[in-house]
Design an enzyme around this catalytic site. Structure first.
Site, short mmCIF file in Angstrom:
data_model
loop_
_atom_site.label_atom_id
_atom_site.label_comp_id
_atom_site.label_asym_id
_atom_site.label_seq_id
_atom_site.Cartn_x
_atom_site.Cartn_y
_atom_site.Cartn_z
N LYS A 1 0.92 -1.24 0.17
CA LYS A 1 0.10 0.08 -0.23
C LYS A 1 0.91 1.25 0.16
O LYS A 1 2.16 1.31 0.18
CB LYS A 1 -0.77 0.11 1.13
N THR B 1 -4.72 -8.03 10.84
CA THR B 1 -5.33 -6.59 10.15
C THR B 1 -4.87 -5.60 10.79
O THR B 1 -4.31 -4.70 10.49
CB THR B 1 -6.82 -6.70 9.94
N TYR C 1 -12.16 -3.00 -2.69
CA TYR C 1 -12.60 -2.79 -1.34
C TYR C 1 -14.16 -2.76 -1.05
O TYR C 1 -14.66 -2.32 -0.08
CB TYR C 1 -11.94 -1.80 -0.79
N GLU D 1 -9.43 -10.83 -7.35
CA GLU D 1 -8.38 -9.70 -7.30
C GLU D 1 -7.39 -9.82 -8.42
O GLU D 1 -6.94 -8.81 -8.87
CB GLU D 1 -8.04 -9.53 -5.74
P1 IDP Z 1 -7.16 -7.25 5.65
O1 IDP Z 1 -6.54 -6.38 4.95
O2 IDP Z 1 -6.29 -7.84 6.90
O3 IDP Z 1 -7.72 -8.57 4.93
P2 IDP Z 1 -9.82 -6.22 5.98
O4 IDP Z 1 -10.86 -6.47 7.28
O5 IDP Z 1 -10.23 -7.05 4.83
O6 IDP Z 1 -8.44 -6.72 6.60
O7 IDP Z 1 -9.84 -4.76 5.76
C1 IDP Z 1 -9.47 -4.08 4.64
C2 IDP Z 1 -8.59 -2.93 5.04
O8 IDP Z 1 -9.35 -1.98 5.55
C3 IDP Z 1 -7.59 -3.19 6.32
O9 IDP Z 1 -6.19 -3.87 5.67
C4 IDP Z 1 -7.42 -1.70 6.91
O10 IDP Z 1 -6.34 -1.18 5.92
C5 IDP Z 1 -8.75 -1.10 6.47
N1 IDP Z 1 -9.35 -1.26 7.66
C6 IDP Z 1 -10.00 -2.44 8.33
N2 IDP Z 1 -10.47 -2.15 9.43
C7 IDP Z 1 -10.16 -0.83 9.74
C8 IDP Z 1 -10.81 0.13 10.81
O11 IDP Z 1 -11.38 -0.22 11.48
N3 IDP Z 1 -10.25 1.51 10.54
C9 IDP Z 1 -9.31 1.86 9.49
N4 IDP Z 1 -9.31 1.05 8.50
C10 IDP Z 1 -9.70 -0.08 8.54
#
Ligand code: IDP
Ligand code: MG
Length: 149
Positions: free
Chosen positions: A9, A91, A49, A126
Site C-alpha cells: 500500500k 489486520t 474494497y 483480485e
Molecule cells: P485485511 O487487509 O487484513 O484483509 P480487512 O478486514 O479486509 O483486512 O480490511 C481491509 C483494510 O481496511 C485493512 O487492511 C485496513 O487497511 C482497512 N481497515 C480495516 N478495518 C479498519 C478500521 O477499523 N479502521 C481503519 N481502517 C480499517
C-alpha cells in the site's frame, strides 16, 4: 498452481519497505508471476474494497489507497494464499505477531502496509481485477528441486 494477489500500500512504498517486503516472499520460496508499480484509480479502489463499502472506514480507506503509488503483485506456490496471510499478519498491526510484516513495521489498522487476498475465490477475483492475463508470467524457477521434494 495456487496464486494470490498482494499489494504494498502507499504507506509501505513511502516508508521504503518495497524491497524488504518483496524479499520476504522471495526468500520464503514463492514465485513472483506479476508485478507493477502504479497509482490506483478511485474506481479500482472502490471495486477492490467493495465488500467494505458500508463500513465507516471505507471513504478513508479509498482516499488512502489512491493517495500514492502501490506495488501490485501476483505470487505463486503451494498454499500461497493462506501462507501469505500469515506472513502479512493480523489486520490490526497491534495484534500482529512480531515476525510478520504488519507486526514488524506497523502500529495502526489504517496504515497496515500490505494487502493479501484472504481466500481462493477472492484471490482469483483480485488477480483478474488488477492484472491482464498477458501481464502474468508463467515460469519455473531453476531452484525448484531445492524448494520441494
Ligand atoms: P485485511 O487487509 O487484513 O484483509 P480487512 O478486514 O479486509 O483486512 O480490511 C481491509 C483494510 O481496511 C485493512 O487492511 C485496513 O487497511 C482497512 N481497515 C480495516 N478495518 C479498519 C478500521 O477499523 N479502521 C481503519 N481502517 C480499517
Ligand atoms: Mg481483506
Amino acid at each position: 498452481m495456487e496464486r494470490t494477489f498482494l499489494a504494498i500500500k502507499p504507506d509501505g512504498v513511502q516508508r521504503g519497505l518495497v524491497g524488504e517486503i518483496i524479499g520476504r516472499f522471495e526468500t520464503k520460496g514463492f514465485t513472483l508471476v506479476g508485478l507493477k508499480f502504479m497509482t490506483v484509480s478511485r474506481e479500482l479502489a472502490e471495486t477492490h474494497y467493495g465488500v467494505h463499502r458500508e463500513r465507516p472506514f471505507f471513504p478513508g480507506l479509498v482516499d488512502f489507497i489512491t493517495s500514492g503509488p502501490v506495488v501490485a503483485m501476483v505470487w505463486e506456490g503451494d498454499g500461497v494464499i493462506a501462507s501469505a496471510r500469515k506472513i502479512i499478519g493480523a489486520t490490526n498491526p497491534l495484534n500482529s505477531e512480531p515476525g510478520t510484516i504488519r507486526g514488524d513495521f506497523a502500529v495502526n489498522v489504517g496504515r497496515n502496509i500490505i494487502h493479501g487476498s484472504d481466500a481462493p475465490e477472492t484471490a482469483l477475483e483480485e488477480i483478474a481485477l488488477w492484472f491482464k492475463q498477458e501481464e502474468l508470467v508463467s515460469w519455473q524457477p531453476q531452484i525448484m528441486p531445492w524448494l520441494r521434494e
